[in-house]
Design an enzyme around this catalytic site. Structure first.
Site, PDB file in Angstrom:
ATOM      1  N   LYS A 118      51.564  44.546  30.974  1.00  0.00           N
ATOM      2  CA  LYS A 118      51.828  44.619  32.412  1.00  0.00           C
ATOM      3  C   LYS A 118      52.582  45.895  32.763  1.00  0.00           C
ATOM      4  O   LYS A 118      52.333  46.519  33.794  1.00  0.00           O
ATOM      5  CB  LYS A 118      52.622  43.396  32.856  1.00  0.00           C
ATOM      6  CG  LYS A 118      51.864  42.070  32.733  1.00  0.00           C
ATOM      7  CD  LYS A 118      52.714  40.920  33.225  1.00  0.00           C
ATOM      8  CE  LYS A 118      51.974  39.584  33.119  1.00  0.00           C
ATOM      9  NZ  LYS A 118      51.710  39.206  31.724  1.00  0.00           N
ATOM     10  N   GLU A 202      61.458  42.979  37.782  1.00  0.00           N
ATOM     11  CA  GLU A 202      60.904  43.115  39.127  1.00  0.00           C
ATOM     12  C   GLU A 202      61.791  42.380  40.116  1.00  0.00           C
ATOM     13  O   GLU A 202      62.431  41.378  39.761  1.00  0.00           O
ATOM     14  CB  GLU A 202      59.489  42.506  39.212  1.00  0.00           C
ATOM     15  CG  GLU A 202      58.421  43.271  38.469  1.00  0.00           C
ATOM     16  CD  GLU A 202      57.069  42.586  38.543  1.00  0.00           C
ATOM     17  OE1 GLU A 202      57.034  41.408  38.964  1.00  0.00           O
ATOM     18  OE2 GLU A 202      56.069  43.211  38.180  1.00  0.00           O
ATOM     19  N   ARG A 294      38.618  39.733  32.323  1.00  0.00           N
ATOM     20  CA  ARG A 294      37.658  38.708  31.903  1.00  0.00           C
ATOM     21  C   ARG A 294      37.200  37.947  33.141  1.00  0.00           C
ATOM     22  O   ARG A 294      37.683  38.182  34.245  1.00  0.00           O
ATOM     23  CB  ARG A 294      38.316  37.722  30.936  1.00  0.00           C
ATOM     24  CG  ARG A 294      39.597  37.098  31.492  1.00  0.00           C
ATOM     25  CD  ARG A 294      40.175  36.031  30.615  1.00  0.00           C
ATOM     26  NE  ARG A 294      41.511  35.650  30.992  1.00  0.00           N
ATOM     27  CZ  ARG A 294      41.838  34.839  31.985  1.00  0.00           C
ATOM     28  NH1 ARG A 294      40.887  34.325  32.741  1.00  0.00           N
ATOM     29  NH2 ARG A 294      43.088  34.533  32.247  1.00  0.00           N
TER      30      ARG A 294
END
Length: 661
Positions: A118, A202, A294
């Site tokens: 990420k 975050e 995916r």
């Protein structure tokens, strides 16, 4: 252009069957792989070929890379579709498939690697204008740097594992003095779950929404964004309800989301189906969350509003074809998807195992079910407990939601605890209809879904009695009314809910009454429909209102579902005063086949009317036969364990002279 002739599907359950369906439509043969636990699964039976990978666990089978490659060679497959989960985002495995000369139905390994972290994904996409939540995604992972960045970002703060997903390695921190402990515990969990303890920080958004954009890209540089889905209803950071298109978004925000998703896919050379996920704050601003490289579980809702077969597009793109000349211009209608799990929402969504004794899926316009289970399927502890995806499509959101609630009411899952009751309450919640939801809604609004379903004992007892009555009467026509059998006599059932609490059911001249404590139920026009495999539907009329209940007799009780709630009603013991099974000469006959479980009196004993004489197990319930009159037990030659046939004389009581008169 390299064509796919035989496709190995490296997955199981509903996604394996979903891929089989699209491959078959394209004329491609399919190869199923399976574990020893899945030897009789639907996806195995429906494939052109099937090959066992090994033992029951995922590591022995679906995660066994060497066994999968060997299966490719042994079956002559020329392509592999990983589905989702298992190895679908394993770049090293994708590389091994390609290096072995096979087609990988998925993105290039390097594109997968660029989004696997990420932090790395944010570092790649932020310079290209993809909006990011204020935070820290850097390589310096020292506690000193992370603590300093946390103070700069502010609180509440989210500490999150850089790798993986599903909420693992994630901590919400309210104050600076909590950061050090959160870093240590998140690192441990991330290392254990993903083998990677890197973290990112975050700003934590309070009550945000989760919105994602479906992308599809070909090998020639074309990238499509196929509208957006809202996936805000989640439990433990895992999606429960998804819908498309996302409600309550203005057109400028939608367009910006689509464009950012296309930029993200193009910037990493993406090919195939993928999803760019965003978090949306209360003001409507959106920020990049991650990219799933995916096919997603919730892809059917996008198929509903676009009319596209995303799996077929994946296969064509993998063969080297270009995307069609025109993409869908705008979404058509509205779609919902819910995930049915073998889990207990009342126990913090703990997975459950066992056999699904009965499965009935809904039908009708706009209803689709993707599943890998059927009646008799064994749910093991080895894999994800998802049983099926229920998808509905309507002309607008209101119609789609109404169809979803009807489809959930028509679904029947018996034999083990599932989240069906939870989904029924959740999808009927006013907040979903009004769309005042967010990612923490399930945690913070338990009052709208956690209220335990009413379990009316009277309704359960009456249903059990009506089913027994039908079997006793031997009706050939399951719709024949029950009130026509010896109407001049009352039939009575007694259920002991405990050693001190009883339920009494009576039937007289077609009127049925059940009394359980302070609860009373009266029904007329009672009918029983046999649906096979121990599944019955009981119909009746209470005043001017028709009611029906699906029922499955179980050992010591009955499992029931009225379309709103499903429950299991257990009884300590069941007794019946079998006036109707006794002739005038004191003969008592078995009213259904069964097995003797207890003899309460011996031949020659004086008995009174209602005394227990013999107990037998029939229809998975113990029934006790009682003396029809005062007198002497003159015949009872059965023993415990003996089989009893329907209509067989089980004992005879010789009545006292005044009773006989």
């Amino acid at each position: 252009m390299k064509r796919i002739h035989r496709l190995l599907i490296a997955n199981r359950g509903e996604i394996a069957r979903r891929i089989q369906r699209s491959a078959r439509a394209l004329g491609i043969e399919t190869v199923a792989v399976y574990s020893e636990a899945d030897h009789n699964a639907l996806h195995v039976r429906e494939a052109d070929q099937a090959i066992c990978l090994g033992g029951a666990t995922a590591s022995q089978s679906y995660l066994n890379r060497d066994a999968l490659l060997a299966a490719m060679r042994d079956t002559g497959a020329d392509a592999l579709h990983p589905g989702y989960g298992f190895l679908s985002e394993d770049a090293n495995f994708a590389e091994a498939v390609i290096d072995a000369g096979f087609i990988w139905v998925g993105p290039p390994p390097e594109a997968m690697r660029s989004m696997a972290s990420k932090a790395a994904a944010k570092q790649t996409l932020e310079p290209r204008g993809v909006p990011m939540i204020p935070g820290y995604h850097g390589d310096d992972q020292s506690d000193e740097r992370l603590l300093a960045e946390a103070e700069t970002i502010g609180f509440p703060l989210l500490v999150k594992a850089s790798a993986g997903g599903g909420g693992k390695g994630m901590r919400v921190v309210e104050r600076l003095d909590q950061v050090a402990d959160a870093l240590a515990s998140a690192r441990r969990e991330a290392r254990n779950a993903f083998g990677d303890d890197r973290l990112l920080l975050e700003r934590y958004l309070v009550n945000p929404r989760h919105v994602e954009v479906q992308v599809m890209a070909d090998q020639h540089g074309a990238v499509w964004s196929l509208f957006e889905r809202d996936c805000s209803l989640q439990r433990r950071h895992q999606k429960v309800v998804e819908e498309a298109p996302a409600p309550a978004l203005d057109d400028d925000t939608r367009t910006a989301m689509w464009k950012a998703a296309e930029i993200a896919a193009a910037s990493i050379g993406y090919v195939g189906a993928g999803t760019v996920e965003y978090i949306v704050d209360a003001s409507g601003d959106f920020f990049f969350l991650e990219m799933n490289t995916r096919l997603q579980v919730e892809h059917p809702v996008t198929e509903c509003i676009t009319g596209l077969d995303l799996v077929a597009l994946q296969l064509r793109v993998a063969e080297g074809e270009s995307l069609p000349a025109e993409r869908p211009a705008e979404p058509v209608g509205h779609a919902f998807e819910v995930r049915l799990y073998a889990e207990d929402p009342e126990q913090d969504f703990r997975p459950t195992t066992g056999m699904l004794s009965q499965v009935v899926w809904p039908q009708g316009p706009g209803v689709r079910v993707d599943t890998g289970v059927e009646s008799g399927s064994e749910i093991s502890p080895f894999y994800d407990p998802m049983l099926a995806k229920l998808i509905v499509h309507g002309a607008d959101r209101r119609e789609a939601l109404a169809r979803l609630n009807r489809a959930l009411a028509d679904t029947r899952l018996a034999g083990l605890t599932t989240n069906l009751n939870f989904l029924r309450r959740l999808c009927a919640a006013p907040d979903l209809a009004e769309f005042t939801i967010h990612t923490h809604w399930i945690e913070t609004h338990r009052d709208q879904w956690e209220t335990r379903a009413e379990q009316p004992a009277c309704w359960s007892a009456l249903a059990a009695s009506a089913i027994q009555h039908t079997l006793d009467s031997g009706h050939a026509d399951p719709w024949q009314k029950l009130s026509g059998w010896r109407r001049f006599q009352q039939r009575r059932w007694l259920y002991n809910r405990s050693e001190t609490e009883q339920c009494v059911v009576t039937e007289h001249q077609g009127v049925w009454q059940a009394h359980c404590g302070t609860e009373t139920l009266t029904l007329s026009d009672v009918t029983v429909e046999s649906l096979g495999a121990g599944h019955y539907r009981v119909h009746g009329r209470a005043g001017q209102r028709r009611r029906q209940l699906d029922a499955w007799p179980q050992a010591g009780g009955i499992e029931v579902d009225d379309g709103h709630s499903r429950w299991l009603q257990l009884w300590w013991q069941a007794e019946a005063a079998h006036e109707d099974g006794a002739g005038g000469d004191g003969l008592v006959k078995a009213l259904m086949p069964g097995t003797v479980t207890a003899i309460h009196q011996t031949t020659g004993t004086r008995v009174k009317r209602g005394d227990k004489i013999l107990s037998m197990e029939a229809m998975k319930m113990e029934t006790t036969l009682t003396a029809p009159t005062d007198g002497t037990l003159v015949q009872c030659s059965l023993s415990v364990g003996d089989r009893v046939d329907d209509g067989q004389v089980v004992f005879v009581v010789e009545a006292d002279e005044e009773d006989a008169a």
